[in-house]
Write a protein that holds these residues in place. Sequence first.
Motif, PDB file in Angstrom:
ATOM      1  N   LYS A 157       0.839  -1.213   0.000  1.00 24.19           N
ATOM      2  CA  LYS A 157       0.000   0.000   0.000  1.00 24.19           C
ATOM      3  C   LYS A 157       0.867   1.252   0.000  1.00 24.19           C
ATOM      4  O   LYS A 157       0.577   2.225  -0.716  1.00 24.19           O
ATOM      5  CB  LYS A 157      -0.923  -0.016   1.218  1.00 24.19           C
ATOM      6  N   GLN A 161       0.960   4.269  -2.806  1.00 26.94           N
ATOM      7  CA  GLN A 161       0.740   5.676  -2.453  1.00 26.94           C
ATOM      8  C   GLN A 161       1.912   6.541  -2.913  1.00 26.94           C
ATOM      9  O   GLN A 161       1.714   7.645  -3.431  1.00 26.94           O
ATOM     10  CB  GLN A 161       0.536   5.805  -0.946  1.00 26.94           C
ATOM     11  N   GLU A 165       1.584   9.603  -5.635  1.00 25.04           N
ATOM     12  CA  GLU A 165       1.997  10.958  -5.276  1.00 25.04           C
ATOM     13  C   GLU A 165       3.130  11.440  -6.184  1.00 25.04           C
ATOM     14  O   GLU A 165       3.155  12.607  -6.602  1.00 25.04           O
ATOM     15  CB  GLU A 165       2.450  10.979  -3.813  1.00 25.04           C
TER      16      GLU A 165
END
Length: 256
Positions: A157, A161, A165
């Motif tokens: 995860k 992320q 980003e």
Amino acid sequence: QDLKDISDLAGKLQTCVQHSHGLQNLYRNLSNREEVATEKIKQAVNLGTYRIECHTTAVDISLTYPSTATGTMVKLGKQDLVDLRARALLNHPDDRAKGADERPLMNLFVQQVDVLLPACIQLETLRDEGFYWARTRVEEASNVGGGALQKLMQMDKNFQQDLQEWRLQLQAARQKYPELAFVYSKQFWLLADFVQGNAMQQHDTQMVLSILSFIEGKALSASERQIACSVSRRAVLPDRVQLRGWFDVLAKSLVE
């Protein structure tokens, strides 16, 4: 049942006799390998530690656990894990209680490897797309003192992320600083090292100077190259939690 063709019955029996020992040995070896695989999986699920490590050219994953025979640490690479996962899937429980007891361990090991492999792909993508911190990324998830599955899921995860980003901030930075359109993927590593004054190989420095030439729209003179490499131009880049600021400092350092 009647045998329709007994003309070469003796030959057929002879062939069976010749191959019987070989087939018995084959079955014995397969059984032994299954037992060895089962012991490896037990150690992995109970005492194993998964490790994922990114290098400049590759992402390595491994599993280490103590050997039941000697107590020394055993290390398995990616292909070993894939092979052991396949054996876990083939180890179906039978009428024996032993087989039924082992099934949860087999399922847990398969689940762990099924999370680890996609996490490896996510980190490889981060590296390939120029994420500056990927090249020194090392993560571990241990089954000692708690299950590794949740840790592996959180690791995957986090990689997702970071990738989301990075792509978002890179797109915004290129819109704000068109000069960054001349920079692709891993060249961000070189530029970040360059503006921070980190040690670089000569061919990497030449690559950065070539990028600066593209930005300037002309070949840099000897004096301009010297100024570009001077210590006085060095900058301090923010941490990855301030990714927007990181791109700001990097871009301004290139056009000064």
